[in-house]
Structures are given as structure tokens and as C-alpha cells.
Design an enzyme around this catalytic site. Sequence first.
Site, PDB file in Angstrom:
ATOM      1  N   LYS A  96      21.240  63.283  22.363  1.00  0.00           N
ATOM      2  CA  LYS A  96      20.776  62.158  23.162  1.00  0.00           C
ATOM      3  C   LYS A  96      21.474  62.142  24.509  1.00  0.00           C
ATOM      4  CE  LYS A  96      19.355  58.786  19.663  1.00  0.00           C
ATOM      5  NZ  LYS A  96      19.576  57.397  19.163  1.00  0.00           N
ATOM      6  N   GLY A 101      25.552  61.616  25.745  1.00  0.00           N
ATOM      7  CA  GLY A 101      26.593  62.384  25.092  1.00  0.00           C
ATOM      8  C   GLY A 101      27.555  61.582  24.239  1.00  0.00           C
ATOM      9  N   LYS A 138      34.612  50.705  21.868  1.00  0.00           N
ATOM     10  CA  LYS A 138      35.039  49.478  22.559  1.00  0.00           C
ATOM     11  C   LYS A 138      34.265  48.264  22.068  1.00  0.00           C
ATOM     12  CE  LYS A 138      37.491  52.458  24.570  1.00  0.00           C
ATOM     13  NZ  LYS A 138      37.628  53.752  23.877  1.00  0.00           N
ATOM     14  N   GLY A 152      47.268  59.274  19.454  1.00  0.00           N
ATOM     15  CA  GLY A 152      46.731  59.179  20.797  1.00  0.00           C
ATOM     16  C   GLY A 152      45.821  57.970  20.909  1.00  0.00           C
ATOM     17  N   GLY A 185      42.983  64.971  18.313  1.00  0.00           N
ATOM     18  CA  GLY A 185      42.496  65.440  19.599  1.00  0.00           C
ATOM     19  C   GLY A 185      41.087  66.020  19.514  1.00  0.00           C
ATOM     20  N   ASP A 213      35.029  67.546  29.613  1.00  0.00           N
ATOM     21  CA  ASP A 213      35.926  67.941  28.527  1.00  0.00           C
ATOM     22  C   ASP A 213      35.931  69.435  28.275  1.00  0.00           C
ATOM     23  OD1 ASP A 213      36.251  65.244  28.303  1.00  0.00           O
ATOM     24  OD2 ASP A 213      35.501  65.073  26.256  1.00  0.00           O
ATOM     25  N   HIS A 245      46.737  32.800  41.345  1.00  0.00           N
ATOM     26  CA  HIS A 245      47.555  32.229  40.265  1.00  0.00           C
ATOM     27  C   HIS A 245      46.736  31.206  39.482  1.00  0.00           C
ATOM     28  CE1 HIS A 245      51.119  30.682  38.242  1.00  0.00           C
ATOM     29  NE2 HIS A 245      50.730  29.459  38.557  1.00  0.00           N
TER      30      HIS A 245
END
Length: 460
Positions: free
Chosen positions: A41, A44, A55, A181, A266, A306, A437
Amino acid sequence: MVDSAAGPVDLVILGGGSGGYATALRAAELGLTVSLIEKDKLGGTCLHRGCIPTKALLHAAEIADNIHESGNFGILSTLEGIDIAKVNSYKDSVVSKLYRGLTGLVNTRGIELVEGYGRLVSPTSVAVGDRIITGRHVVLATGSQSKSLPGLEVDHHQVITSDDALRLDRVPASAVVLGAGAIGCEFASVWRSFGAEVTIVEALPHLVPLEEESSSKLLERAFRRRGIKQHLGARFAGVKTTDEGVTVTLEDGTTIEAELLLVAVGRGPVSEGLGYEEVGIATDRGYVLVDHQLRTNVPTVSAIGDLRPGLQLAHVGFAEGIFLAESLAGLNPPPINYDNIPRVTYSHPEVASVGLTSAAAAQRYGDVVTQTYDLAGNGKAQILQTAGAVTLVAVPDGPVVGVHIVGDRVGELIAEAQLITSWEALPAEVAQLIHPHPTLSESIGEAHLALAGKPLHSHN
């Protein structure tokens, strides 16, 4: 249809993940003709099995944590349970919406999307089934996949990868996470928020071992408070599976029993069997080697994301795709500064960083100075009841070269920190900026005030 008979396109891109589709979108904007090849798809790993779905799970976990901790804020509520089917439905709906949007973008830019398994067959051609697609330039963007350890067999049932973890139809009662990791820490965080007993095993001395050591220690402390067990500096020896679960053995003889083992050691490049070596592309352990222009040793072939050695992050793929498209269009863009790529581990709490760690900075510059601002002095952090710190790394009498932050929601702060390190800002220059602030962003300003020698809500 684009094929060899119709003449070459400007760009043939093998892989439709973050790097591949970013290259395609920018190249099409610049008037180049593009064929984008994807076997699965569009989007990726990041969109379908990585950044986005994980997430979404982490946000659901945050809501569970908020319910658990609501009594601290005077809100009386109880968590009845986790409906994992609805959690997964929410996760999948986020992915689906983004997928539809991305597909629409590719269509409106006039990019030809070729669905199928592509293989490099010459320095300018990719075969997809019986079809040969030829381009003036080829971009390899085939991404990465989960790795394991020698002798550790992943059965995708009790010994699983992150891909498997995203498809689970239950919350495991207990889990061992092998690897600390970002991927390992994020799943450990999610499962603990959902009520699982979690143990992390890491061969190196710290969680998120590539981060600033002080950040790692803060995360370790936070995870201990949450009840996440940790075996650090501990090497994996083996795993046995039974009908009840797994028994993980460490080299020191420790055994850990759990329902499943997540292997998060990894990710490795997807390059085997794709014709790279046959065409003469230089590789190292499966990674495609490139120069600072992302060109391989074959002049008509580039590689991004990657697949090449370095940081494996979606936003690196985006940046490389844009850079490469602009280079091929003759725009001569500035090279990517890999030192200043922001990094975030989206656990509870988050770990965010940009630039150099103190150890890396000392190796490069010799003497360095550091400054830590504890979030205990930040009003918004106290409102949110989050602990953590901002640590700055700077050259003496020189610029800030690293920013490292731990705390809830601090990933949203790291873009400002990237501006600071990228523009080689001096502490006194950042100290002049006015932050609203009360916000977490004030912690960036407060840390620089302290480093500039004029602390406000902190001791220097």
C-alpha cells in the site's frame, strides 16, 4: 501507461513509503514525469505499520493513563477496561483517512502509481511482472523490516515483531520486550498503560541507548515508577515457548515468564532479491551505500530512506525525497544536515532530542558545557503533573549543539530546538526570546536563560 515502448519517464521510484512518495510528490511539482512502484500500500511502513498506527495506540494509552491518574486532579473516574477491538478500529480509521488523502495527492499530481513487486533489472529499468519501466533516473526506496537475533525464531504468535503487535486482538497479560530503542519503549509504554505486566531486556546499559545518558536515566526512573521492569546491560540467551506463553533466558541465568516476547532489536534494509547486486549497486550488510547527494556508485541510481545507512525515521525519508527531487530537477538544494534531525520516542514520558549528545559533542569539539533545567520549575509541567528535564549541550562561549528533553508532550517542543541547533544560536540569543506563559515551551527558554548565566525559575 508508461513503458519502455513509450520512452523513459524522468524518474522511476521503487518503493512508495515515506521517502519514495515524497520524492514523487516533489518531482511532480517540479514538472518531472514519475512512475512510482509499490508492492503493498502507498505510504509504506510508516503509515500502515509504524509511525501512525503506533502513535494512535499511544494516544489511546494516554487516555487510559489519564483515567488512572484522574483522582490526582479531583476527577473521580474508573477505567472499566480496554476494548481492544474499538482501539484497533480507531487506529485503523486514522490510517485509512491518511491513506485516502495520500492516494488522492498522488493522483492529482499526475504520478503513475504502479502496483506490484518491482525488481531492478538495469541501471535505468525496473521490472514489474512482465512490464519493464524505464527512467532517466531510478530511486531505490524499498525501506526496512523488523530484524531478529541469530538463532531467535519469530513465530508471529508468541514471539512477535512490531507488525504482529499492531495486529493483536487482545492486550497481553504480560510481555517481555527485547530491545529498548524507540519501538521497544513505545510498545512497553502502551501495554503497561493498558494493564499488562511488562519487562524490558536491553543488552546496552540504558533505555533508548542512543540518547543523552541523562535522558535515558530519567526514562528509566519514570518506567520504574510505572511498574515496568528493566534488565539493562543484560544479554538475551534464548526463549522457549509453551502453550501458556514464553520463558526468556538471559546470559546471566535470569529467566522471565510472560505471555509473549516482542522482538524489537531494530530494523534492517529490504534489499535482498531486488536485483541491486546484479546491477552492480554497492551494498554493505544489505544497506545501499550512497554519497552526500544520495547517489549510489551507479550514476543513474539513487537510494533514500531506511535502505541506506543512517537514521531510520520517516521525516528523514521526507527530507531526502525532497532533496533528491530538487537535485534531479537541477535546483542545487543544500545538503541535509543529519546532525540536526529531530528524534522522538513517544512513550509516557516522551524523550525528544536534536543535535549532539554531550559525549558526541565532546568527541567533536573537546570541551563542552551542559545545562539542565528541571521541569519541576515549569508551571505547565506542574499543571500536567509531568516530570522531566531539558538538557542543553553547548560549545564553551559558542553555540548550542544539542537539546535533549524528557517529559509528556515534549515531542512538540523539538522543532524549536531544531531551529536553535541548525542556526547555531548562542545561549544569550535564545534567552532573549519570549515564550508564552504557562507553556512547556518556556522550559526551552528557561534552560537557555540559565546557560546564559541569568536563570529565572531555576538555580544556576
